[in-house]
Motif scaffolding. Structure first.
Motif, mmCIF file in Angstrom:
data_model
loop_
_atom_site.group_PDB
_atom_site.id
_atom_site.type_symbol
_atom_site.label_atom_id
_atom_site.label_comp_id
_atom_site.label_asym_id
_atom_site.label_seq_id
_atom_site.Cartn_x
_atom_site.Cartn_y
_atom_site.Cartn_z
ATOM 1 N N THR A 239 0.828 -1.207 0.000
ATOM 2 C CA THR A 239 0.000 0.000 0.000
ATOM 3 C C THR A 239 0.862 1.256 0.000
ATOM 4 O OG1 THR A 239 -1.754 -1.146 1.216
ATOM 5 C CG2 THR A 239 -1.826 1.254 1.226
ATOM 6 N N ALA A 240 1.974 1.223 0.746
ATOM 7 C CA ALA A 240 2.857 2.397 0.843
ATOM 8 C C ALA A 240 3.412 2.792 -0.515
ATOM 9 C CB ALA A 240 3.997 2.114 1.815
ATOM 10 N N ARG A 241 3.522 1.833 -1.422
ATOM 11 C CA ARG A 241 4.054 2.139 -2.745
ATOM 12 C C ARG A 241 3.122 3.039 -3.543
ATOM 13 N NH1 ARG A 241 6.403 -3.249 -5.386
ATOM 14 N NH2 ARG A 241 4.212 -3.478 -5.996
ATOM 15 N N THR A 242 1.877 3.188 -3.064
ATOM 16 C CA THR A 242 0.900 4.045 -3.747
ATOM 17 C C THR A 242 0.674 5.369 -3.017
ATOM 18 O OG1 THR A 242 -1.037 3.163 -2.569
ATOM 19 C CG2 THR A 242 -0.275 1.946 -4.490
ATOM 20 N N TYR A 243 1.351 5.560 -1.888
ATOM 21 C CA TYR A 243 1.136 6.780 -1.111
ATOM 22 C C TYR A 243 1.640 8.015 -1.875
ATOM 23 C CZ TYR A 243 0.130 4.209 3.245
ATOM 24 O OH TYR A 243 -0.421 3.419 4.206
ATOM 25 N N PRO A 244 0.984 9.151 -1.662
ATOM 26 C CA PRO A 244 1.467 10.393 -2.277
ATOM 27 C C PRO A 244 2.642 10.956 -1.492
ATOM 28 C CG PRO A 244 -0.434 10.858 -0.916
ATOM 29 C CD PRO A 244 -0.268 9.351 -0.907
ATOM 30 N N PRO A 245 3.446 11.814 -2.103
ATOM 31 C CA PRO A 245 4.526 12.462 -1.357
ATOM 32 C C PRO A 245 3.950 13.309 -0.225
ATOM 33 C CG PRO A 245 4.785 12.782 -3.732
ATOM 34 C CD PRO A 245 3.413 12.214 -3.522
ATOM 35 N N VAL A 246 4.758 13.559 0.784
ATOM 36 C CA VAL A 246 4.326 14.407 1.900
ATOM 37 C C VAL A 246 4.157 15.844 1.419
ATOM 38 C CG1 VAL A 246 4.927 15.280 4.189
ATOM 39 C CG2 VAL A 246 5.544 12.937 3.543
ATOM 40 N N GLY A 247 3.075 16.480 1.849
ATOM 41 C CA GLY A 247 2.867 17.881 1.509
ATOM 42 C C GLY A 247 3.673 18.808 2.398
ATOM 43 N N ARG A 248 3.590 20.083 2.133
ATOM 44 C CA ARG A 248 4.333 21.072 2.917
ATOM 45 C C ARG A 248 3.849 21.095 4.362
ATOM 46 N NH1 ARG A 248 8.827 23.903 2.253
ATOM 47 N NH2 ARG A 248 7.834 25.751 3.119
ATOM 48 N N LEU A 249 4.811 21.294 5.270
ATOM 49 C CA LEU A 249 4.513 21.364 6.692
ATOM 50 C C LEU A 249 4.587 22.813 7.163
ATOM 51 C CD1 LEU A 249 6.696 18.389 7.998
ATOM 52 C CD2 LEU A 249 4.282 18.355 7.338
ATOM 53 N N GLY A 250 3.604 23.209 7.917
ATOM 54 C CA GLY A 250 3.623 24.550 8.487
ATOM 55 C C GLY A 250 4.156 24.551 9.898
ATOM 56 N N LEU A 251 5.082 23.651 10.205
ATOM 57 C CA LEU A 251 5.649 23.544 11.542
ATOM 58 C C LEU A 251 7.080 23.015 11.430
ATOM 59 C CD1 LEU A 251 4.220 20.342 13.234
ATOM 60 C CD2 LEU A 251 3.487 21.057 10.977
ATOM 61 N N PRO A 252 7.864 23.146 12.491
ATOM 62 C CA PRO A 252 9.270 22.721 12.445
ATOM 63 C C PRO A 252 9.431 21.226 12.206
ATOM 64 C CG PRO A 252 8.906 24.228 14.272
ATOM 65 C CD PRO A 252 7.546 23.858 13.748
ATOM 66 N N LEU A 253 10.576 20.876 11.632
ATOM 67 C CA LEU A 253 10.843 19.495 11.264
ATOM 68 C C LEU A 253 12.288 19.113 11.581
ATOM 69 C CD1 LEU A 253 10.263 16.811 9.682
ATOM 70 C CD2 LEU A 253 10.953 18.053 7.615
ATOM 71 N N HIS A 254 12.451 17.971 12.234
ATOM 72 C CA HIS A 254 13.768 17.367 12.436
ATOM 73 C C HIS A 254 13.835 16.085 11.609
ATOM 74 C CE1 HIS A 254 15.201 19.865 15.797
ATOM 75 N NE2 HIS A 254 13.947 19.845 16.240
ATOM 76 N N VAL A 255 14.895 15.930 10.829
ATOM 77 C CA VAL A 255 15.127 14.701 10.075
ATOM 78 C C VAL A 255 16.398 14.054 10.614
ATOM 79 C CG1 VAL A 255 15.566 13.671 7.815
ATOM 80 C CG2 VAL A 255 14.023 15.640 8.011
ATOM 81 N N VAL A 256 16.266 12.831 11.091
ATOM 82 C CA VAL A 256 17.404 12.086 11.639
ATOM 83 C C VAL A 256 17.764 10.979 10.652
ATOM 84 C CG1 VAL A 256 18.273 10.727 13.565
ATOM 85 C CG2 VAL A 256 16.596 12.560 13.977
ATOM 86 N N THR A 257 19.001 10.986 10.186
ATOM 87 C CA THR A 257 19.439 10.033 9.176
ATOM 88 C C THR A 257 20.511 9.102 9.722
ATOM 89 O OG1 THR A 257 18.952 11.592 7.385
ATOM 90 C CG2 THR A 257 20.498 9.799 6.888
ATOM 91 N N ALA A 258 20.305 7.806 9.539
ATOM 92 C CA ALA A 258 21.270 6.788 9.965
ATOM 93 C C ALA A 258 22.023 6.283 8.739
ATOM 94 C CB ALA A 258 20.555 5.633 10.666
ATOM 95 N N LEU A 259 23.337 6.361 8.760
ATOM 96 C CA LEU A 259 24.137 6.018 7.582
ATOM 97 C C LEU A 259 24.780 4.637 7.642
ATOM 98 C CD1 LEU A 259 25.993 9.376 6.809
ATOM 99 C CD2 LEU A 259 23.884 8.489 5.806
#
Length: 281
Positions: free
Chosen positions: A205-225
């Motif tokens: 099902t996730a393969r059909t999800y739309p991209p995330v829209g714009r957020l009107g609030l702060p965002l933290h992205v944590v990336t594991a390499l």
């Protein structure tokens, strides 16, 4: 293995919930699980949150003790979050935290609901996406080796659960990093074939999800390499999420892998710091 609350939904189904709300709660935290993972995955993160944090972890339909919901759409998932907010977090400022596909769900929910100022529930504070699934990358991989491997792995886990073989080894080495009680609960959770069948359906099902829209609030992205096929490619892909918000921060963890970023106590403490409103790390 553990006794958690069963939240009754209006449709008669139940959602397995692990929640706490101290009398002096000043903000709420809602945790979105990764694919094929229970709310226990947040055990260390929850433990590092301050005493004034109300916290809700839950299992999506078909996972753990939560009732199945075949053909669950993205809006169906969001409706469950609405119900949990109203029941457990009502007027508190709310932080949304998600790992892997849960990172996508947390941000997509914020984009869908963040502008609804008339909601009875408290306003959304910010979003923390933990090594999130990038939907455009997922869709670009359709039919390729990563997509094939993921589907085969989920099906094999379902088969091993049905035969009882996966009791003999952890689903992921990261599971051994938790306390004995949580490890036992994770083992029991992953021993249920329904969990893996549901995870497979969620992945498709996730393969059909739309991209995330714009957020009107702060965002933290944590990336594991650690453990990625190409650290630089993974980092660049994760950086695209920063464009979702005018106030965004990128936290790159070279020594964390996709599972360990939540399961290792050191990294869990880092995540908990990002959850606290007003903190910028």
């Amino acid at each position: 293995m553990a006794a958690y609350t069963l939240f009754e939904r209006p449709d008669g189904g139940v959602v397995e919930v692990d929640h706490r709300r101290p009398p002096d709660a000043e903000f709420g935290v809602l945790l979105f699980n990764g694919l094929g993972l229970p709310h226990e995955q947040w055990s260390w993160v929850r433990g590092f949150l301050p005493g004034n944090a109300a916290c809700v972890g839950y299992n999506r339909p078909g996972h753990g003790l939560s009732s199945p919901l075949r053909g669950a759409t993205l809006e169906d998932q969001f409706r469950i979050v609405d119900e949990l907010r109203e029941r457990y977090l009502d007027d508190l400022p709310l932080v949304l935290v998600g790992h892997s596909i849960g990172g996508y769900l947390a941000a997509a929910y914020a984009a869908s609901r963040g502008s609804a100022a008339s909601r009875e529930s408290g306003a959304l504070s910010h979003v923390v996406m933990v090594d999130p699934t990038i939907i455009s990358d997922l869709q670009a991989s359709l039919g390729l080796l990563p997509d094939w491997w993921t589907r085969q792995r989920l099906l094999m886990e379902c088969l091993w659960a049905a035969t009882g073989l996966n009791i003999l080894r952890p689903m992921t080495p990261a599971g051994t990093l938790y306390s004995e009680e949580i490890k036992e609960s994770l083992t029991a959770y992953h021993a249920r074939p329904r969990v893996w069948a549901t995870a497979y359906r969620e992945y498709m099902t996730a393969r059909t999800y739309p991209p995330v829209g714009r957020l009107g609030l702060p965002l933290h992205v944590v990336t594991a390499l650690k453990g990625t096929r190409s650290a630089e490619k993974h980092r660049r892909s994760q950086e695209t999420m920063l464009e979702l918000s005018d106030s965004s921060w990128h936290h790159v963890l070279d020594d964390a892998d996709h599972m360990g970023v939540v399961a290792e106590q050191t990294h869990a403490k880092t995540l908990a710091e990002l959850v606290i409103p007003g903190r910028v790390a």
